[in-house]
Design a protein around this motif. Structure first.
Motif, PDB file in Angstrom:
ATOM      1  N   ILE A  96      49.022  39.893  48.342  1.00  0.00           N
ATOM      2  CA  ILE A  96      48.171  39.752  47.157  1.00  0.00           C
ATOM      3  C   ILE A  96      47.026  38.838  47.564  1.00  0.00           C
ATOM      4  N   GLU A  97      45.809  39.289  47.316  1.00  0.00           N
ATOM      5  CA  GLU A  97      44.649  38.553  47.818  1.00  0.00           C
ATOM      6  C   GLU A  97      43.770  38.037  46.686  1.00  0.00           C
ATOM      7  N   GLY A  98      43.285  36.836  46.854  1.00  0.00           N
ATOM      8  CA  GLY A  98      42.171  36.333  46.070  1.00  0.00           C
ATOM      9  C   GLY A  98      42.324  36.425  44.565  1.00  0.00           C
ATOM     10  N   ASP A  99      43.503  36.149  44.048  1.00  0.00           N
ATOM     11  CA  ASP A  99      43.721  36.139  42.602  1.00  0.00           C
ATOM     12  C   ASP A  99      43.869  34.676  42.184  1.00  0.00           C
ATOM     13  N   THR A 100      42.950  34.207  41.371  1.00  0.00           N
ATOM     14  CA  THR A 100      42.943  32.764  41.080  1.00  0.00           C
ATOM     15  C   THR A 100      44.175  32.322  40.300  1.00  0.00           C
ATOM     16  N   ALA A 101      44.922  33.282  39.736  1.00  0.00           N
ATOM     17  CA  ALA A 101      46.168  32.906  39.058  1.00  0.00           C
ATOM     18  C   ALA A 101      47.352  32.899  40.019  1.00  0.00           C
ATOM     19  N   LEU A 102      47.185  33.473  41.192  1.00  0.00           N
ATOM     20  CA  LEU A 102      48.335  33.675  42.072  1.00  0.00           C
ATOM     21  C   LEU A 102      48.166  33.136  43.480  1.00  0.00           C
ATOM     22  N   THR A 103      46.939  33.093  43.974  1.00  0.00           N
ATOM     23  CA  THR A 103      46.756  32.737  45.390  1.00  0.00           C
ATOM     24  C   THR A 103      46.110  31.361  45.516  1.00  0.00           C
ATOM     25  N   PRO A 104      46.538  30.606  46.527  1.00  0.00           N
ATOM     26  CA  PRO A 104      45.959  29.281  46.707  1.00  0.00           C
ATOM     27  C   PRO A 104      44.479  29.376  47.077  1.00  0.00           C
ATOM     28  N   ASP A 105      43.739  28.344  46.743  1.00  0.00           N
ATOM     29  CA  ASP A 105      42.326  28.293  47.123  1.00  0.00           C
ATOM     30  C   ASP A 105      42.249  27.874  48.586  1.00  0.00           C
ATOM     31  N   ARG A 367      35.309  31.914  39.850  1.00  0.00           N
ATOM     32  CA  ARG A 367      35.967  31.496  38.614  1.00  0.00           C
ATOM     33  C   ARG A 367      35.261  30.273  38.024  1.00  0.00           C
ATOM     34  N   GLN A 368      35.002  29.299  38.881  1.00  0.00           N
ATOM     35  CA  GLN A 368      34.324  28.087  38.409  1.00  0.00           C
ATOM     36  C   GLN A 368      32.916  28.401  37.910  1.00  0.00           C
ATOM     37  N   GLN A 369      32.229  29.269  38.637  1.00  0.00           N
ATOM     38  CA  GLN A 369      30.853  29.567  38.243  1.00  0.00           C
ATOM     39  C   GLN A 369      30.796  30.338  36.923  1.00  0.00           C
ATOM     40  N   LEU A 370      31.725  31.280  36.755  1.00  0.00           N
ATOM     41  CA  LEU A 370      31.752  32.025  35.491  1.00  0.00           C
ATOM     42  C   LEU A 370      32.085  31.096  34.328  1.00  0.00           C
ATOM     43  N   ALA A 371      33.037  30.191  34.552  1.00  0.00           N
ATOM     44  CA  ALA A 371      33.407  29.249  33.494  1.00  0.00           C
ATOM     45  C   ALA A 371      32.209  28.394  33.101  1.00  0.00           C
ATOM     46  N   GLU A 372      31.487  27.950  34.113  1.00  0.00           N
ATOM     47  CA  GLU A 372      30.324  27.109  33.827  1.00  0.00           C
ATOM     48  C   GLU A 372      29.258  27.896  33.061  1.00  0.00           C
ATOM     49  N   MET A 373      28.982  29.100  33.534  1.00  0.00           N
ATOM     50  CA  MET A 373      27.954  29.912  32.894  1.00  0.00           C
ATOM     51  C   MET A 373      28.310  30.210  31.441  1.00  0.00           C
ATOM     52  N   LEU A 374      29.591  30.496  31.191  1.00  0.00           N
ATOM     53  CA  LEU A 374      30.033  30.875  29.848  1.00  0.00           C
ATOM     54  C   LEU A 374      30.440  29.668  29.010  1.00  0.00           C
ATOM     55  N   SER A 375      30.305  28.467  29.578  1.00  0.00           N
ATOM     56  CA  SER A 375      30.715  27.235  28.901  1.00  0.00           C
ATOM     57  C   SER A 375      32.163  27.322  28.420  1.00  0.00           C
ATOM     58  N   LEU A 376      33.028  27.735  29.305  1.00  0.00           N
ATOM     59  CA  LEU A 376      34.461  27.832  29.021  1.00  0.00           C
ATOM     60  C   LEU A 376      35.216  26.903  29.965  1.00  0.00           C
ATOM     61  N   PRO A 377      36.397  26.423  29.524  1.00  0.00           N
ATOM     62  CA  PRO A 377      37.229  25.698  30.486  1.00  0.00           C
ATOM     63  C   PRO A 377      37.620  26.628  31.631  1.00  0.00           C
ATOM     64  N   VAL A 378      37.709  26.099  32.824  1.00  0.00           N
ATOM     65  CA  VAL A 378      37.985  26.952  33.980  1.00  0.00           C
ATOM     66  C   VAL A 378      39.331  27.655  33.842  1.00  0.00           C
ATOM     67  N   GLU A 379      40.259  27.038  33.090  1.00  0.00           N
ATOM     68  CA  GLU A 379      41.577  27.643  32.886  1.00  0.00           C
ATOM     69  C   GLU A 379      41.489  28.967  32.128  1.00  0.00           C
ATOM     70  N   GLU A 380      40.370  29.177  31.429  1.00  0.00           N
ATOM     71  CA  GLU A 380      40.222  30.399  30.650  1.00  0.00           C
ATOM     72  C   GLU A 380      39.635  31.553  31.457  1.00  0.00           C
TER      73      GLU A 380
END
Lengths: 744, 157
Positions: A96-105, A367-380
């Motif tokens: 499993i690749e590059g899934d921010t809910a499953l794979t380490p950064d 993930r971080q960039q989308l959260a920032e752009m959408l003004s959402l917590p990164v967890e979302e």
């Protein structure tokens, strides 16, 4: 810690893995507190074995890889590494690749670091798991751990013959173990999977049309978006006439946020048609420099700081007292990534939670960039990698994801955005223009006494590249310039007594910069190795012997000695055997120790130059490659061949063109790349060092191609090419200049 | 106005409702019929990623309007062969590991299949010329040429 964006059920459904409370540690280490009986989310902590691995009750292994396969075979390599260290068959490993809910950064999949860093993290996690599984088996079967061997995921006592499977030992439960940096690794001599040319796991599906690329990915209820970009890169959107698209069947919405403009329709063709027909008025903008004066522009751009990347001895004094001085200026054009499949993403926003499927090489960053752009917590925000067309750096995938996010937010349905060809060529971030001055001095004995170089390159490093949609829509985005690690290989591998290499970091560059395969290393090695050839000719040395003499590096010397054999190099001073016909052949040498600490590549290029037309054909390359331990030899060869062909294309053909408002090389006619009739032959010698660290192979060969060609052209026609691309016009221009000088 | 068209794709007749008869065939194949072999690369007939066979000829489905397809049979990568019964080219691409990202490979195989049907024993230069209009960005060309030579040899064996 369950990711808030996911319910437990979704987690199970999406991954097929449920990690429940009994940990291996609770079995192998009596007294250790179990983690409880409630469902636990997958840990992403890179210090934990569970971040990288799980084994189900049937003994099937799942690898969680933060490094993703960009078409280079990394998924197969990761599978080999895990299978080898765990002693299970390749077929029993899934990745499993590059899934921010499953794979380490594990950082973006760039810089030829996926095996070198990500693979070695995985290997250590697997070794830790293997040791723990053996320890547990010993306990269950009442024998000493040293009595056990593992084969096909079965741990067996040598003395009693009793055995227990991985599935029985840990199946479905977590390891709950820290990765042990001292966990014993298998001896490379015992390998049966690593070091073998295991067939790529993805190829059958790809040749039968069964592979699901990002561009194929769909979710229920999906609709299609396309973007409409400004007519000038900094233009302001003045008006939009929505009536211009209202007749289009299935039209859903015209979306406007600031200067971000897009359309959403029920069908893909509807969205494409709407984007073509939408009437919008933009302000005039002509803020780009004149292309014909690009290098004057670069040289006069404000320098914000100097990075001195090496400083040995006293270069200025040595140059001043040198008997002979040489100097040259090199430039390397702006390049586009040019993936064959344009960037694509799907975004679904449900109850405030964002799921983004993207071929991004860096989903954790996205993930971080989308959260920032959408003004959402990164967890979302959850970003999930889906392989796309070949990716050679930070191209448009993240931008397509941001486009899809804004459109999905506007229409309340999952939106798929695929860029059109002109979006890709026109708006992906570009490999920035690079300008390099080099000077050297020789003493009376023709020994090199000084080397001094100055690089005019944008400021910044390999961070996050600002999202185009965020920029256009004036949404939060705080990224500075991120051209990649372009300081690498500004310093040189040769032990000259006085060396100074300095990068003048420029405040700006005409286009949003990013990294494209071998960023900086490619341009810098071009200048270094081409100028070295000028010195070699000046001192009358052999190009291979001269390099070996100044290397002080036995491993590098071995590469070059092997190159002598592979290329059947006949030691001779350059230009000794000049042909005088219309089409003349030359050979050129180039060498790199990538970033001065890892993969070694030596190369001999053979070219044919048509002195009438100025056309260059690169006909043959001999490549010797030492990347330490090789995981998959055919995979490395595939990468080397690809690096050669792609970089020949970049060096002979490619240049982004632009007017004062925008990019004008927006398709394959205006931005041509190498075609089949133009491809060279490639001979490769791999030096495998199974007991050494495995270094990257995805980029280093690219770095030596430009100078090898330039030096071969000089060998053929006695003319220096110092400006990439080496187009026929530039060859003829250089010939005319050289001819003029000779007459004087 | 939406019209109903009958397409013959990989030996089966499919009914497709089309809003715009100028819509290229590619979108019917991918979006309506769910095929993944033909791929969008440029939409300009410049790269070949969308190649399918129309009446046995390799054509660029990204610029071929639905109105021009008619009842002429269409064959996509999926129709060329299957894992159980691979086309010699599909087997050769596996054997030569002639894929990096693989996004262009549909075009390479479909173009080469149409070419080999006409020219059973091509030289290497003829193979390269036949693929001159198919672009690959990963630089898999050398393996692709080897795979096509292998397939030609296997077919003639």
């Amino acid at each position: 810690m369950l990711q808030s964006a996911l319910s437990r059920r979704e987690f199970v459904k999406d991954t097929g893995v449920l990690i429940v409370g009994f940990s291996l540690m609770s079995l192998v280490a009596p007294g250790c507190v179990p983690r409880g009986t409630s469902a636990a989310a997958k840990t992403l902590d890179p210090g934990e074995v569970d971040a990288y691995l799980s084994i189900d009750a049937h003994g099937a292994v799942t690898v969680y890889s933060g490094k993703v396969d960009l078409g280079t075979g990394i998924r197969t390599a990761m599978t080999q590494i895990a299978a080898e260290e765990l002693d299970v068959p390749v077929a029993r490993v899934d990745v499993i690749e590059g899934d921010t809910a499953l794979t380490p950064d594990q950082g973006p999949s760039y810089g030829s670091l996926s095996v070198q860093n990500g693979g070695m993290q995985l290997r250590q996690a697997a070794a830790t798991a293997r040791a723990a599984l053996i320890t547990e088996a010993a306990k269950q079967l009442d024998a000493l751990p040293g009595d056990f061997e593992v084969e096909n995921g079965i741990v067996r006592s040598r003395t009693s013959g009793k055995s227990v499977t991985y599935g029985e030992l840990v199946g479905g439960r977590s390891f709950a173990l820290k990765v042990d940096k001292d966990a014993p690794l298998k001896a490379p001599a015992s390998y049966s999977i690593v070091g073998r040319s295991v067939a790529r796991l993805d190829i059958p599906a790809k040749v039968f049309g069964q592979f699901i690329y990002m561009q194929d990915f769909r979710v229920p209820g999906i609709v299609h978006g396309r973007v409409v970009r400004p007519t000038g890169m900094g233009a302001t959107l003045q008006s939009v006439d929505e009536r211009s698209v209202q007749e289009i069947p299935g039209m859903i919405k015209v979306v406007r946020e600031g200067n971000f403009l897009g359309v959403v329709a029920e069908t893909e063709w509807g969205a494409i048609t709407a984007a073509q027909k939408l009437t919008a008025t933009w302000s005039n903008w002509d803020g780009l420099p004149e292309q014909s004066k690009l290098w004057e522009y670069v040289r006069s751009t404000k320098v914000v700081k100097d990075d001195v990347t090496s400083n040995v001895g006293a270069v200025d004094q040595a140059l001043a007292s040198a008997k002979t001085k040489l100097s040259a200026t090199y430039d390397f054009a702006i390049h586009t990534h040019g993936s064959i499949g344009p960037s694509c993403a799907v975004v679904e926003i449900k109850e405030g939670s964002v799921t983004c499927w993207s071929a991004s090489q860096a989903t954790h960053n996205l993930r971080q960039q989308l959260a920032e752009m959408l003004s959402l917590p990164v967890e979302e925000v959850r970003a999930i990698y889906v392989e796309g067309a070949g990716c050679y750096g930070r191209n448009g995938h993240e931008d397509a994801a941001a486009d899809a996010a804004l459109l999905a937010r506007a229409v309340g349905r999952p939106v798929r955005v695929q860029w059109m060809r002109a979006d890709e060529h026109g708006w992906d971030p570009k490999g920035p223009p690079t300008l390099i001055d080099v000077q050297a001095g020789l003493d009376a004995n023709r020994a090199v006494v000084a080397w001094s170089s100055q690089f005019f390159i944008p400021q910044g490093a390999a961070g996050k590249v600002k999202l185009l949609a965020a920029d256009l829509a004036s949404l939060p985005a705080h990224e500075p310039l991120s051209p990649g690690g372009i300081l690498n290989d500004t310093a040189i591998p040769y032990a000259f007594p006085n060396v100074r290499t300095v990068a003048h970091r420029l405040v700006e560059t005409p286009f949003r910069p990013s990294w494209i395969r071998s960023p900086g290393r490619l341009q810098n090695t071009f200048a270094n190795e081409a100028f070295l050839d000028e010195l070699i000719v000046a001192v009358g040395a052999d190009p291979i012997a001269f390099r070996i003499q100044y290397l002080n590096d036995p491993r590098g010397a071995e590469v070059l000695n092997r190159l002598t054999q592979l290329a059947r190099w006949d030691t001779h001073p350059t230009r000794a055997k000049r042909d005088t016909g219309a089409v003349v052949t030359g050979r050129g040498v180039s060498y790199v120790k990538y970033e001065l600490y890892r993969t070694y590549v030596g190369m001999v290029a053979t070219v044919q130059v048509n002195r009438t037309t100025g056309a260059i054909r690169a006909t043959h390359f001999a490549v010797v490659h030492d990347c330490g331990q090789i995981i998959n030899p055919d995979g490395v060869r595939n990468q080397i061949e690809g690096n050669v062909v792609q970089t020949v294309s970049r060096v002979l053909k490619e240049e982004v063109t632009f007017n004062r408002s925008r990019v004008t090389s927006v398709d394959w006619v205006t931005y041509p790349i190498l075609t089949f009739p133009e491809i060279p032959d490639v001979d490769i010698a791999l030096i495998d060092r199974p007991t050494e660290k495995p270094w990257g192979a995805g980029e280093p060969t690219a770095a030596v191609v430009p100078a090898a060609i330039a030096n071969a052209v000089f060998d053929a026609i006695g003319v220096r090419l110092r400006s990439v691309p080496f187009t026929p016009a530039k060859v003829k221009e250089a010939m005319a200049r050289a001819g003029g000088r000779r007459r004087v | 106005m939406a019209t109903t068209m009958k397409l013959t794709v990989n030996g089966q007749v499919a009914t497709v409702i089309v809003d715009d008869p100028n819509m290229p065939l590619l979108y019917a194949l991918r979006d309506t019929l769910g095929l993944r072999g033909p791929r969008f690369g440029c939409g300009l007939s410049q790269c070949g990623a969308c190649t399918v066979h129309l009446g046995g000829q390799a054509i660029r489905s990204c610029v071929t309007p639905m109105s021009a397809v008619g009842t002429t049979p269409v064959v996509t990568l999926e129709g060329l062969g299957t894992p159980a019964k691979p086309h010699p080219l599909q087997q050769a691409f596996i054997d030569e590991q002639a894929v990096q990202c693989g996004y262009c490979i549909n075009g390479m195989i479909m173009e080469a299949a149409a070419f080999l049907a006409q020219n059973k024993s091509p030289t290497e230069d003829q193979i390269k010329d036949a693929l001159a209009g198919n672009l690959c960005r990963c630089g898999t060309h050398l393996r692709i040429v080897r795979a096509i030579k292998r397939a030609a040899a296997a077919t003639n064996a």
